[in-house]
Design a protein around this motif. Sequence first.
Motif, PDB file in Angstrom:
ATOM      1  N   THR A   1     -13.678   3.232   5.390  1.00 29.57           N
ATOM      2  CA  THR A   1     -13.960   4.041   4.191  1.00 29.57           C
ATOM      3  C   THR A   1     -13.415   3.392   2.916  1.00 29.57           C
ATOM      4  O   THR A   1     -12.548   2.519   2.961  1.00 29.57           O
ATOM      5  CB  THR A   1     -13.283   5.420   4.325  1.00 29.57           C
ATOM      6  OG1 THR A   1     -11.854   5.208   4.419  1.00 29.57           O
ATOM      7  CG2 THR A   1     -13.763   6.186   5.533  1.00 29.57           C
ATOM      8  N   ILE A   2     -13.897   3.912   1.819  1.00 29.69           N
ATOM      9  CA  ILE A   2     -13.460   3.437   0.499  1.00 29.69           C
ATOM     10  C   ILE A   2     -11.944   3.625   0.335  1.00 29.69           C
ATOM     11  O   ILE A   2     -11.234   2.729  -0.120  1.00 29.69           O
ATOM     12  CB  ILE A   2     -14.224   4.221  -0.606  1.00 29.69           C
ATOM     13  CG1 ILE A   2     -15.719   3.894  -0.540  1.00 29.69           C
ATOM     14  CG2 ILE A   2     -13.655   3.944  -1.994  1.00 29.69           C
ATOM     15  CD1 ILE A   2     -16.079   2.448  -0.768  1.00 29.69           C
ATOM     16  N   GLY A   3     -11.442   4.801   0.712  1.00 24.32           N
ATOM     17  CA  GLY A   3      -9.997   5.043   0.601  1.00 24.32           C
ATOM     18  C   GLY A   3      -9.202   4.097   1.480  1.00 24.32           C
ATOM     19  O   GLY A   3      -8.161   3.576   1.076  1.00 24.32           O
ATOM     20  N   GLY A   4      -9.708   3.860   2.688  1.00 25.48           N
ATOM     21  CA  GLY A   4      -9.033   2.928   3.605  1.00 25.48           C
ATOM     22  C   GLY A   4      -9.014   1.515   3.050  1.00 25.48           C
ATOM     23  O   GLY A   4      -7.999   0.815   3.146  1.00 25.48           O
ATOM     24  N   PHE A   5     -10.121   1.091   2.441  1.00 26.63           N
ATOM     25  CA  PHE A   5     -10.160  -0.260   1.861  1.00 26.63           C
ATOM     26  C   PHE A   5      -9.090  -0.401   0.778  1.00 26.63           C
ATOM     27  O   PHE A   5      -8.396  -1.407   0.699  1.00 26.63           O
ATOM     28  CB  PHE A   5     -11.525  -0.546   1.217  1.00 26.63           C
ATOM     29  CG  PHE A   5     -12.675  -0.618   2.186  1.00 26.63           C
ATOM     30  CD1 PHE A   5     -12.506  -1.120   3.460  1.00 26.63           C
ATOM     31  CD2 PHE A   5     -13.950  -0.185   1.809  1.00 26.63           C
ATOM     32  CE1 PHE A   5     -13.575  -1.184   4.361  1.00 26.63           C
ATOM     33  CE2 PHE A   5     -15.014  -0.240   2.695  1.00 26.63           C
ATOM     34  CZ  PHE A   5     -14.832  -0.737   3.970  1.00 26.63           C
ATOM     35  N   ALA A   6      -9.022   0.650  -0.074  1.00 23.41           N
ATOM     36  CA  ALA A   6      -8.059   0.574  -1.177  1.00 23.41           C
ATOM     37  C   ALA A   6      -6.628   0.624  -0.632  1.00 23.41           C
ATOM     38  O   ALA A   6      -5.754  -0.121  -1.093  1.00 23.41           O
ATOM     39  CB  ALA A   6      -8.294   1.723  -2.157  1.00 23.41           C
ATOM     40  N   ALA A   7      -6.416   1.467   0.362  1.00 25.35           N
ATOM     41  CA  ALA A   7      -5.050   1.663   0.871  1.00 25.35           C
ATOM     42  C   ALA A   7      -4.524   0.434   1.603  1.00 25.35           C
ATOM     43  O   ALA A   7      -3.318   0.302   1.815  1.00 25.35           O
ATOM     44  CB  ALA A   7      -5.008   2.886   1.792  1.00 25.35           C
ATOM     45  N   THR A   8      -5.436  -0.470   2.015  1.00 26.65           N
ATOM     46  CA  THR A   8      -4.996  -1.620   2.825  1.00 26.65           C
ATOM     47  C   THR A   8      -5.248  -2.977   2.165  1.00 26.65           C
ATOM     48  O   THR A   8      -5.034  -4.003   2.805  1.00 26.65           O
ATOM     49  CB  THR A   8      -5.723  -1.631   4.187  1.00 26.65           C
ATOM     50  OG1 THR A   8      -7.138  -1.695   3.936  1.00 26.65           O
ATOM     51  CG2 THR A   8      -5.400  -0.402   5.010  1.00 26.65           C
ATOM     52  N   ARG A   9      -5.760  -3.014   0.951  1.00 29.60           N
ATOM     53  CA  ARG A   9      -6.118  -4.287   0.308  1.00 29.60           C
ATOM     54  C   ARG A   9      -7.061  -5.091   1.207  1.00 29.60           C
ATOM     55  O   ARG A   9      -6.825  -6.270   1.526  1.00 29.60           O
ATOM     56  CB  ARG A   9      -4.874  -5.127  -0.010  1.00 29.60           C
ATOM     57  CG  ARG A   9      -3.864  -4.424  -0.873  1.00 29.60           C
ATOM     58  CD  ARG A   9      -2.668  -5.292  -1.165  1.00 29.60           C
ATOM     59  NE  ARG A   9      -2.905  -6.208  -2.268  1.00 29.60           N
ATOM     60  CZ  ARG A   9      -2.792  -5.884  -3.549  1.00 29.60           C
ATOM     61  NH1 ARG A   9      -2.447  -4.665  -3.892  1.00 29.60           N
ATOM     62  NH2 ARG A   9      -3.020  -6.762  -4.489  1.00 29.60           N
ATOM     63  N   SER A  10      -8.132  -4.434   1.558  1.00 28.33           N
ATOM     64  CA  SER A  10      -9.085  -5.029   2.491  1.00 28.33           C
ATOM     65  C   SER A  10      -9.825  -6.212   1.865  1.00 28.33           C
ATOM     66  O   SER A  10      -9.920  -6.343   0.642  1.00 28.33           O
ATOM     67  CB  SER A  10     -10.084  -3.928   2.876  1.00 28.33           C
ATOM     68  OG  SER A  10     -11.181  -4.438   3.550  1.00 28.33           O
ATOM     69  N   SER A  11     -10.323  -7.086   2.731  1.00 28.23           N
ATOM     70  CA  SER A  11     -11.078  -8.243   2.258  1.00 28.23           C
ATOM     71  C   SER A  11     -12.356  -8.361   3.083  1.00 28.23           C
ATOM     72  O   SER A  11     -12.299  -8.353   4.321  1.00 28.23           O
ATOM     73  CB  SER A  11     -10.217  -9.502   2.409  1.00 28.23           C
ATOM     74  OG  SER A  11     -10.746 -10.548   1.644  1.00 28.23           O
ATOM     75  N   GLY A  12     -13.492  -8.442   2.412  1.00 30.76           N
ATOM     76  CA  GLY A  12     -14.775  -8.474   3.120  1.00 30.76           C
ATOM     77  C   GLY A  12     -15.272  -9.892   3.333  1.00 30.76           C
ATOM     78  O   GLY A  12     -14.729 -10.857   2.780  1.00 30.76           O
TER      79      GLY A  12
END
Length: 548
Positions: free
Chosen positions: A208-219
Amino acid sequence: MTETRDHTVRRSWTPDGGQDVILPDHAARWLYSKTGLTEMSTPAAPDSALVAGESALPDAARSAVAAVVGPEHVLLGREDRLGRAGGLSYVDLLRHRGTGDLPVPDAVVLPADPEQVAAVVAVCAEHGVGLVPFGGGTSVVGGVAALRAEHAAVVVLDLCRLDRLVSVDPVSRLAVLQAGVVAPEAERMLAEHGFTLGHVPQSFERATIGGFAATRSSGQASAGYGRFEDMVEGVRVATPRGEWRLGVAPASAAGPDLRQLVVGSEGAFGVITEVTVRVRARPAVHRYEGFVLDGWTRGAEAVRALAQSRVLADVTRLSDPQETEVAFTMSGGWKTRLVRGYLRARGVAEPCLLVLGWEGASTAEIAARRRAALRVLRGSRPVSLGTAAGEAWRHGRFAGPRQRDALLDRGVCVETLETATYWSTVDDLRAAVRGALADALTEDGRRPVIACHISHAYETGASLYFTTLVPRDPDDPIGQWKRAKAAACQAIAGTERPLGTITHHHAVGVDHRPYLPGEIGELGVDVLAAVKRELDPSGVLNPGKLTG
Ligand SMILES: Cc1cc2nc3c(=O)[nH]c(=O)nc-3n(C[C@H](O)[C@H](O)[C@H](O)COP(=O)(O)OP(=O)(O)OC[C@H]3O[C@@H](n4cnc5c(N)ncnc54)[C@H](O)[C@@H]3O)c2cc1C
């Protein structure tokens, strides 16, 4: 509006819970010969073997939460609680298959909007109940483990009902998305306005969008679209101290950028309810292409040259010889045999697959960028496999995780870990991690396959992503991987001068916490703890993660 997402099946990766991916026989035979795996079946334990225990949520807290979200949105049933117990790491999957202890939340709470999230956070703080923000539940570092710490109970706050595209500003190219929006839905809703986020991690289908932000995700297209934190323009966060909104302009000199304190805070500082993201025009054209370079060192130098000449393709992904071998083996068939023969004829001793993917507004734009990249690549003597190889990668980009289910059934320990470092240390880091994993996992006739790739490149360095396959230790399957992971972490970060970061995009969670002081210093840990105390004085937010 989505009322709930299907979280009832966490024994598998496959989003619909189906077991539709099988391990081809030729791949199984290859694994037998490489790893010492013997033919065996290790099915998940029956559902009845999983223990959920009684909910310990105090009545007063349950009533107060129910008054906010409605009693039908406070789930106390066994299936609902088991469905949000933990993330999707190998160890989590084993726990859901009946091995080891599974921390199960006392309740699952489903708020409808940011106001309800804020009210639930306040209730939890008042009653001293731990609260775990839960997006897609794809964490592979224990980020959503339902740990109570010193609290009487812990609830999971599943954000699936925060699933709206709130607004689009086409002039500034900004969109406000609620935190629970899953990536494919975000892309679908943005596409209606002609935009894309371009954030495609391998967990795209669930995260999710919140999860991406909360973890500094990289695609996977981070070279073109940036990491998720590069896309975050603003955040709305519910904390026990009240709501916090950040982001009024694209750049600011008003002190340190506090948005970046929220991005990567892993639910420990507050619950992100909305994210304002930078969006881009949807690409009209894409071109994905495969190349082979001879040997890891030459391959890594080629990617460095692309990065430092600033001509990286949007997707730039280099597999080492071991990962290339796994990829060729998994695809099998006559075409792969032809490719292998062709590479031998071209004198390529150690094939390393390089996938380059460009996305843009026009064929001419892509052609110009491609020409610039190929000029830089020329010195590395790439062998082109054409667009068929690139497209094959693009179409199969989400297949790897699905194969985990089939591998688990066959008695394989399969897990990944990732790090990043500067170019001058990339080779040392790869060797150190490979060595540590090999030492820890070679025992009792078992031999690991350790594959590595670069999928995020920068002018100054790159990430390294390792996939390990080894026959599972039937007597101690969780300990087997935990020891190997600890050895790899020790190799990365255990020395006075760490070789790299303990995590490039999976985040800290529970698993990487012991290594955080080595990376940011005791002072850094104290700073994070002070922020946590300020925002979450009773320590109810995501107990046991990031800061403890
Ligand atoms: C097969 C597989 C492939 C993966 N590939 C990638 C990849 O390519 N790139 C990558 O970056 N990651 C990858 N991951 C890791 C994972 O998908 C990411 O960390 C992702 O960002 C998590 O999103 P989520 O919505 O599932 O968050 P969750 O797993 O639900 O939560 C992750 C953490 O964020 C917190 N959190 C979630 N939502 C909120 C919120 N709204 N507010 C505050 N805190 C919140 C949680 O408490 C937890 O600590 C992969 C995982 C798997 C299983």
